[in-house]
Design a protein around this motif. Structure first.
Motif, PDB file in Angstrom:
ATOM      1  N   PHE A  37       2.793   3.957  -3.077  1.00  0.00           N
ATOM      2  CA  PHE A  37       3.478   2.799  -2.504  1.00  0.00           C
ATOM      3  C   PHE A  37       4.880   2.671  -3.093  1.00  0.00           C
ATOM      4  O   PHE A  37       5.844   2.396  -2.373  1.00  0.00           O
ATOM      5  CB  PHE A  37       2.664   1.535  -2.771  1.00  0.00           C
ATOM      6  N   PHE A  38       4.993   2.868  -4.392  1.00  0.00           N
ATOM      7  CA  PHE A  38       6.296   2.842  -5.066  1.00  0.00           C
ATOM      8  C   PHE A  38       7.259   3.821  -4.399  1.00  0.00           C
ATOM      9  O   PHE A  38       8.403   3.478  -4.073  1.00  0.00           O
ATOM     10  CB  PHE A  38       6.098   3.193  -6.543  1.00  0.00           C
ATOM     11  N   ILE A  87       8.146  -0.292   6.408  1.00  0.00           N
ATOM     12  CA  ILE A  87       7.036  -1.252   6.376  1.00  0.00           C
ATOM     13  C   ILE A  87       5.728  -0.551   6.729  1.00  0.00           C
ATOM     14  O   ILE A  87       4.690  -0.751   6.077  1.00  0.00           O
ATOM     15  CB  ILE A  87       7.313  -2.425   7.335  1.00  0.00           C
ATOM     16  N   ILE A  88       5.774   0.282   7.751  1.00  0.00           N
ATOM     17  CA  ILE A  88       4.575   1.033   8.137  1.00  0.00           C
ATOM     18  C   ILE A  88       4.128   1.953   7.004  1.00  0.00           C
ATOM     19  O   ILE A  88       2.934   2.051   6.681  1.00  0.00           O
ATOM     20  CB  ILE A  88       4.842   1.836   9.419  1.00  0.00           C
ATOM     21  N   ALA A  89       5.099   2.626   6.375  1.00  0.00           N
ATOM     22  CA  ALA A  89       4.768   3.496   5.256  1.00  0.00           C
ATOM     23  C   ALA A  89       4.173   2.700   4.103  1.00  0.00           C
ATOM     24  O   ALA A  89       3.231   3.153   3.430  1.00  0.00           O
ATOM     25  CB  ALA A  89       6.018   4.248   4.788  1.00  0.00           C
ATOM     26  N   GLY A  90       4.719   1.500   3.869  1.00  0.00           N
ATOM     27  CA  GLY A  90       4.178   0.652   2.819  1.00  0.00           C
ATOM     28  C   GLY A  90       2.741   0.267   3.090  1.00  0.00           C
ATOM     29  O   GLY A  90       1.884   0.329   2.200  1.00  0.00           O
ATOM     30  N   HIS A  92       0.660   1.888   4.985  1.00  0.00           N
ATOM     31  CA  HIS A  92      -0.129   3.117   4.938  1.00  0.00           C
ATOM     32  C   HIS A  92      -0.491   3.502   3.504  1.00  0.00           C
ATOM     33  O   HIS A  92      -1.555   4.102   3.265  1.00  0.00           O
ATOM     34  CB  HIS A  92       0.653   4.258   5.599  1.00  0.00           C
ATOM     35  N   THR A  93       0.372   3.163   2.559  1.00  0.00           N
ATOM     36  CA  THR A  93       0.126   3.545   1.167  1.00  0.00           C
ATOM     37  C   THR A  93      -0.505   2.423   0.348  1.00  0.00           C
ATOM     38  O   THR A  93      -0.580   2.520  -0.884  1.00  0.00           O
ATOM     39  CB  THR A  93       1.433   3.996   0.498  1.00  0.00           C
ATOM     40  N   THR A 107      -8.922   0.635  -3.932  1.00  0.00           N
ATOM     41  CA  THR A 107      -8.677  -0.536  -3.096  1.00  0.00           C
ATOM     42  C   THR A 107      -7.742  -0.110  -1.981  1.00  0.00           C
ATOM     43  O   THR A 107      -6.541   0.082  -2.201  1.00  0.00           O
ATOM     44  CB  THR A 107      -8.045  -1.681  -3.895  1.00  0.00           C
ATOM     45  N   ASP A 108      -8.306   0.067  -0.810  1.00  0.00           N
ATOM     46  CA  ASP A 108      -7.529   0.376   0.389  1.00  0.00           C
ATOM     47  C   ASP A 108      -7.569  -0.878   1.253  1.00  0.00           C
ATOM     48  O   ASP A 108      -8.571  -1.156   1.928  1.00  0.00           O
ATOM     49  CB  ASP A 108      -8.132   1.573   1.124  1.00  0.00           C
ATOM     50  N   LEU A 109      -6.488  -1.649   1.236  1.00  0.00           N
ATOM     51  CA  LEU A 109      -6.496  -2.951   1.898  1.00  0.00           C
ATOM     52  C   LEU A 109      -6.716  -2.835   3.399  1.00  0.00           C
ATOM     53  O   LEU A 109      -7.387  -3.681   4.003  1.00  0.00           O
ATOM     54  CB  LEU A 109      -5.191  -3.686   1.595  1.00  0.00           C
ATOM     55  N   VAL A 110      -6.169  -1.785   4.000  1.00  0.00           N
ATOM     56  CA  VAL A 110      -6.359  -1.600   5.439  1.00  0.00           C
ATOM     57  C   VAL A 110      -7.816  -1.302   5.755  1.00  0.00           C
ATOM     58  O   VAL A 110      -8.413  -1.883   6.672  1.00  0.00           O
ATOM     59  CB  VAL A 110      -5.436  -0.484   5.960  1.00  0.00           C
ATOM     60  N   MET A 111      -8.426  -0.409   4.978  1.00  0.00           N
ATOM     61  CA  MET A 111      -9.810  -0.032   5.237  1.00  0.00           C
ATOM     62  C   MET A 111     -10.783  -1.152   4.867  1.00  0.00           C
ATOM     63  O   MET A 111     -11.860  -1.276   5.469  1.00  0.00           O
ATOM     64  CB  MET A 111     -10.150   1.244   4.472  1.00  0.00           C
ATOM     65  N   LEU A 112     -10.422  -1.971   3.894  1.00  0.00           N
ATOM     66  CA  LEU A 112     -11.247  -3.143   3.613  1.00  0.00           C
ATOM     67  C   LEU A 112     -11.223  -4.106   4.787  1.00  0.00           C
ATOM     68  O   LEU A 112     -12.260  -4.642   5.201  1.00  0.00           O
ATOM     69  CB  LEU A 112     -10.746  -3.845   2.348  1.00  0.00           C
TER      70      LEU A 112
END
Length: 426
Positions: A234-235, A272-275, A277-278, A381-386
């Motif tokens: 993400f960084f 934003i999309i890359a953020g 995604h990561t 912790t994958d926020l999208v998958m959660l």
């Protein structure tokens, strides 16, 4: 931000509190920006467990933590894209900040950012422990402090310029909707009605020490959650938007062509999309992650203790949070006996959620999400998958699920203002 806003809004009442020697010492160093010297002067009393000295040392420590974070952001040319409030708090990158964006920032790498956050976390922990001491049984003091006069060296040049005060940062940030009409106008302006006054004094007492102990513990728990993870991807993918000249991988890659709108806008959307995604962080410190439920339970315990102290007060000296017989500094947000009872009931509900006895609803499943199980055993912790549901599967179980009825008392007492009261009460 709301925490600082509540404090900065305290300009409604005449000053009735009287300063003690400790209060005068705290105020003089806070207003001069001499944080280290002030802590040194109070260290003996703090080490001896004197509540007033503990509170003064902790307040200066909290100021020092914020100052240190601001200086680190300045060192690396930090800004807050599309977030003027955060940028102004740090004094960087937006209109009329206390200091300008660093013209020659240092290169920033992921380990250095972790060091910045770890240093801030350590400073918060030290202040938090001293705030607890400041709210010890039998403590009895009121320390008048005008937070708007507090000086911080935002850019680390060794001096505190006249504009490097919390007033410069907070008043433009809060705006007319939050700051009373009698507040001092920011940056020499006079947008508000009535004559400006140079007084934002609050009367800090042992209850406020416990309140601040809870807030610093809550912020610390959030930092611990982040630091328990590896967020380097993400960084690399997004944080050039926060540190635009610090040599991050995507620096200057704003596009030469367009996909939808223009190169700058499309590059921003792509980042934003890359953020998003990561937002898939592997857990690298399981013990630290597993410690968070206990930290959150400490926050709710401190809030209960806070209300015990508040309800026992008989004065009315510019209270940060009043009891039902005291004066609220926030127009339209009275504190009632029913509201206090509702908040205490809400704390019980939160404890049940933290303990995994009451489950969090998930839009996709009939079962509930066990928050305690997540903290105890998560590998990543994958926020999208959660949110999508796949990564929530290991933490689902049968049992009572939190719903609107779980927070019925708070909703009945506070209505649409429930979130505002929650930020205020902690």
């Amino acid at each position: 931000m709301r925490l600082l806003g509540v404090l900065a809004a305290a300009v409604l009442l005449p000053v009735t509190v009287q300063a003690s020697e400790t209060g005068e010492l705290l105020a003089s160093h806070l207003y001069a920006g001499s944080i280290g010297a002030g802590q040194a002067a109070l260290a003996a009393g703090k080490d001896a467990g004197e509540p007033e000295a503990c509170f003064g040392w902790a307040m200066l420590g909290l100021a020092g933590a914020l100052e240190g974070l601001a200086q680190d952001f300045y060192r690396y040319g930090g800004t807050a894209p599309d977030t003027p409030a955060a940028a102004m708090l740090l004094g960087i990158g937006e209109a009329e900040p206390p200091v300008v964006l660093n013209p020659a920032p240092e290169a920033l790498r992921y380990p250095a950012l972790r060091t910045v956050l770890a240093d801030f976390r350590s400073d918060l922990a030290a202040a938090q422990a001293a705030f607890v001491c400041g709210g010890a049984d039998g403590a009895d003091y009121v320390l008048p402090i005008d937070l708007l006069k507090a000086r911080l060296d935002f850019n680390g040049d060794g001096t505190t310029a006249p504009e490097e005060t919390l007033a410069t940062v907070l008043l433009p940030l809060l705006g007319q909707d939050f700051v009373p009409d009698t507040a001092i106008a920011p940056m020499g302006k006079t947008k508000r009605k009535g004559p400006p006054v140079q007084d934002g004094t609050l009367g800090f007492d042992p209850a406020d020490a416990i309140w601040l102990a809870g807030y610093t513990k809550l912020v610390g728990a959030q930092l611990d959650w982040l630091m328990a993870h590896d967020f380097e991807d993400f960084f690399n993918a997004y944080l050039h938007r926060v540190f635009p000249q610090a040599g991050l991988p995507m620096q200057g890659m704003d596009g030469v062509g367009s996909l939808v709108m223009d190169p700058d806008s499309d590059a921003s959307i792509a980042d934003i999309i890359a953020g998003i995604h990561t937002l898939n962080f592997s857990v690298i410190d399981k013990a630290l992650l597993a410690s968070i439920p206990d930290q959150l339970k400490q926050v709710t315990a401190l809030s209960r203790r806070n209300w015990e102290l508040i309800l026992a007060e008989t004065d009315d000296d510019r209270e940060v949070i009043p009891n039902p017989d005291q004066t609220s500094l926030l127009d339209g947000m009275p504190v009632t006996a029913a509201g206090v009872a509702a908040w205490r009931e809400t704390l019980d509900v939160l404890d049940q959620i933290i303990d995994g006895q009451l489950l969090i609803p998930h839009w996709r499943f009939a079962q509930g999400f066990d928050l305690k199980a997540y903290f105890d055993s998560a590998e990543r912790t994958d926020l999208v998958m959660l949110l999508a549901g796949q990564d929530a599967l290991p933490f689902l179980k049968d049992g009572p699920i939190a719903d609107a009825e779980s927070f019925a008392a708070g909703n009945a007492a506070f209505g649409d203002a429930f979130p505002n009261y929650a930020f205020w009460f902690n």
